[in-house]
Design a protein around this motif. Structure first.
Motif, PDB file in Angstrom:
ATOM      1  N   SER A 223     -11.041 -23.486 -56.014  1.00 51.01           N
ATOM      2  CA  SER A 223     -10.239 -22.345 -56.014  1.00 51.01           C
ATOM      3  C   SER A 223     -10.692 -21.292 -54.984  1.00 51.01           C
ATOM      4  CB  SER A 223     -10.037 -21.760 -57.526  1.00 51.01           C
ATOM      5  OG  SER A 223     -11.227 -21.043 -58.229  1.00 51.01           O
ATOM      6  N   PHE A 224      -9.717 -20.343 -54.630  1.00 49.81           N
ATOM      7  CA  PHE A 224     -10.039 -19.147 -54.036  1.00 49.81           C
ATOM      8  C   PHE A 224      -8.786 -18.203 -54.152  1.00 49.81           C
ATOM      9  CE2 PHE A 224      -7.746 -22.009 -50.976  1.00 49.81           C
ATOM     10  CZ  PHE A 224      -6.726 -21.064 -50.539  1.00 49.81           C
ATOM     11  N   SER A 225      -9.059 -16.944 -53.991  1.00 51.31           N
ATOM     12  CA  SER A 225      -7.990 -16.048 -54.247  1.00 51.31           C
ATOM     13  C   SER A 225      -7.229 -15.478 -52.867  1.00 51.31           C
ATOM     14  CB  SER A 225      -8.682 -14.814 -55.176  1.00 51.31           C
ATOM     15  OG  SER A 225      -9.336 -15.146 -56.320  1.00 51.31           O
ATOM     16  N   THR A 226      -6.024 -15.102 -53.349  1.00 52.33           N
ATOM     17  CA  THR A 226      -5.268 -14.268 -52.120  1.00 52.33           C
ATOM     18  C   THR A 226      -4.809 -12.956 -52.853  1.00 52.33           C
ATOM     19  OG1 THR A 226      -4.660 -16.577 -51.171  1.00 52.33           O
ATOM     20  CG2 THR A 226      -3.360 -14.749 -50.859  1.00 52.33           C
ATOM     21  N   LEU A 227      -5.310 -11.849 -52.201  1.00 56.42           N
ATOM     22  CA  LEU A 227      -5.074 -10.648 -52.618  1.00 56.42           C
ATOM     23  C   LEU A 227      -4.517  -9.777 -51.207  1.00 56.42           C
ATOM     24  CD1 LEU A 227      -5.359  -8.122 -54.508  1.00 56.42           C
ATOM     25  CD2 LEU A 227      -7.459  -7.840 -53.614  1.00 56.42           C
ATOM     26  N   ASP A 234     -14.618 -13.241 -52.843  1.00 56.61           N
ATOM     27  CA  ASP A 234     -15.337 -12.235 -53.428  1.00 56.61           C
ATOM     28  C   ASP A 234     -14.448 -11.994 -55.010  1.00 56.61           C
ATOM     29  OD1 ASP A 234     -16.797 -12.161 -51.264  1.00 56.61           O
ATOM     30  OD2 ASP A 234     -15.479 -10.574 -50.280  1.00 56.61           O
ATOM     31  N   ALA A 235     -15.098 -10.888 -55.722  1.00 52.20           N
ATOM     32  CA  ALA A 235     -14.559 -10.590 -56.801  1.00 52.20           C
ATOM     33  C   ALA A 235     -13.544  -9.587 -56.513  1.00 52.20           C
ATOM     34  CB  ALA A 235     -15.487  -9.712 -57.689  1.00 52.20           C
ATOM     35  N   ILE A 236     -12.503  -9.891 -57.517  1.00 51.51           N
ATOM     36  CA  ILE A 236     -11.173  -8.997 -57.370  1.00 51.51           C
ATOM     37  C   ILE A 236     -10.931  -7.881 -58.069  1.00 51.51           C
ATOM     38  CG2 ILE A 236      -8.517  -9.308 -57.389  1.00 51.51           C
ATOM     39  CD1 ILE A 236      -9.847 -10.563 -54.976  1.00 51.51           C
ATOM     40  N   THR A 237     -10.742  -6.799 -57.623  1.00 54.85           N
ATOM     41  CA  THR A 237     -10.349  -5.767 -58.553  1.00 54.85           C
ATOM     42  C   THR A 237      -9.241  -5.004 -57.972  1.00 54.85           C
ATOM     43  OG1 THR A 237     -12.557  -5.161 -58.673  1.00 54.85           O
ATOM     44  CG2 THR A 237     -11.210  -3.207 -59.331  1.00 54.85           C
ATOM     45  N   LEU A 238      -8.023  -4.947 -58.885  1.00 57.85           N
ATOM     46  CA  LEU A 238      -6.734  -4.240 -58.512  1.00 57.85           C
ATOM     47  C   LEU A 238      -6.834  -2.907 -58.709  1.00 57.85           C
ATOM     48  CD1 LEU A 238      -4.540  -7.037 -60.411  1.00 57.85           C
ATOM     49  CD2 LEU A 238      -5.417  -7.017 -58.098  1.00 57.85           C
TER      50      LEU A 238
END
Length: 385
Positions: A223-227, A234-238
């Motif tokens: 998996s990977f994130s889309t921000l 990397d780690a996500i911080t909203l």
């Protein structure tokens, strides 16, 4: 954590607020790394506000602390907004993986094992079909014979063959075996066992039971994130509600050969079963790990403190606790007399009244002339009409 040798570790104390060892700061730090994620999930599942933790060893309590869900979110994710989104994403991915397993094995008992310690940071899922009855029989056979059976079924007892009667002619009934003889059968059995242990071919992985009736299944999730339309690992911080975060994932079935898959699965199960094993209390100090060596030294040094009574509850503040006896203790107070003391009531002072202020008309307001002003103008010699 040394559960098997808790008597050796019961002398570890918490003495200060901050510090590398024996402090509330170190205990909080270890709790964040080991149990905070689990506590955070429990709080969200139960819709709770926080948790109430106790700092203790196996002999005494050191203190209590209430930790809110907001504080745990700030420590784990950065803020509460990220924690809420993270919990939803984890439930989504877990549901997808478990749905894949139940679709393949409907109405079947399975054992699902997860492993994330991989070089490519992927999540591995192992699925094994279990049968409690067969597993119990196989474990019992292993304890008796030292090996598992592919189809563990209780063996039928074989009839005993009749043994010929021993002849007693020419045998001394009072003769005993020579305990120093090297030709005895007991010594031969001990030597055979020693040779087997020194052989080095015994693999501890073989001690792990695996159901051979059904193949082991291995899945890998990547998996990977889309921000905000940007892919990242990397780690996500909203930061606020306007941030858009989504997770892209793929679940693939492994094509590893069955023998190799079983070997990897046994290694994983062996690592799980021995993860919390620690050296025994009789292990020499030079054979201990550095951290275990330091912890046991501190425990032996402070073992006497478990017998020291504490008569006070100290508030958890950033100061050195004072264990002096309380002042004005109930036992030190003088006894009350039975006759009541007369009360001297002084009269209450009356409130002082302040004079009301005199209001004067504003310059802009028009006033009519009074009769006194007219008489004064006539006396001044003004002509009359």
């Amino acid at each position: 954590m040394d559960m098997d040798n808790h008597e050796v570790s019961r002398g570890y104390q918490i003495k200060t607020m901050k510090g590398r060892m024996q402090s509330f700061e170190r205990e909080y730090y270890d709790m964040v790394r080991s149990a905070f994620l689990k506590y955070n999930f429990q709080v969200r599942i139960g819709n709770m506000d926080g948790i109430f933790v106790a700092y203790h060893n196996t002999a005494r309590m050191f203190g209590f602390q209430y930790i809110s869900r907001r504080e745990m979110d700030e420590v784990l994710y950065g803020n509460e907004l990220t924690g809420n989104h993270m919990f939803k994403m984890i439930l989504l991915l877990l549901g997808k993986m478990l749905r894949t397993v139940t679709d393949q094995y409907p109405e079947t008992d399975v054992r699902v094992t997860f492993n994330s310690f991989t070089p490519d940071h992927s999540l591995n899922m192992w699925v094994e079909v279990i049968d409690d009855e067969k597993e119990a029989i196989a474990v019992k056979m292993y304890q008796e014979t030292g090996q598992y059976s592919v189809n563990p079924t209780p063996a039928a007892p074989t009839p005993a063959e009749p043994t010929p009667a021993a002849s007693t002619e020419g045998v001394d009934p009072f003769a005993t075996k020579d305990p120093l003889s090297t030709k005895s059968t007991e010594t031969d059995a001990e030597n055979a066992l020693l040779d087997e242990l020194l052989d080095g071919d015994v693999d501890p992985v073989e001690d792990v039971y695996v159901n051979a009736d059904h193949p082991i299944q291995h899945y890998r999730m990547e998996s990977f994130s889309t921000l905000n339309n940007q892919d990242t690992d990397d780690a996500i911080t909203l930061r606020d509600q306007t941030d858009e975060w989504s997770i892209n994932w793929s679940l693939k079935k492994s094509t590893t050969p069955p023998d190799e898959m079983v070997r990897q699965y046994r290694q994983l199960r062996l690592k799980q079963s021995t993860f919390f094993e620690r050296p025994s209390a009789d292990t020499p100090e030079e054979e201990l790990a550095p951290l275990v060596k330091v912890l046991r030294r501190l425990s032996r040094r402070n073992m006497w403190m478990n017998k020291t009574p504490r008569e006070r509850v100290v508030v958890n503040k950033s100061r050195i606790p004072d264990y002096a006896p309380l002042k004005h203790h109930r036992a030190d107070r003088p006894a009350k007399s039975s006759s009541p003391k007369p009360r001297n009531r002084s009269p209450r002072p009356k409130p002082k009244t302040q004079p009301k202020p005199i209001t004067q008309p504003k310059p802009s307001e028009k006033t009519e002339p009074s009769p006194a002003s007219n008489s004064s103008s006539d006396q001044s010699g003004s002509p009359g009409v």
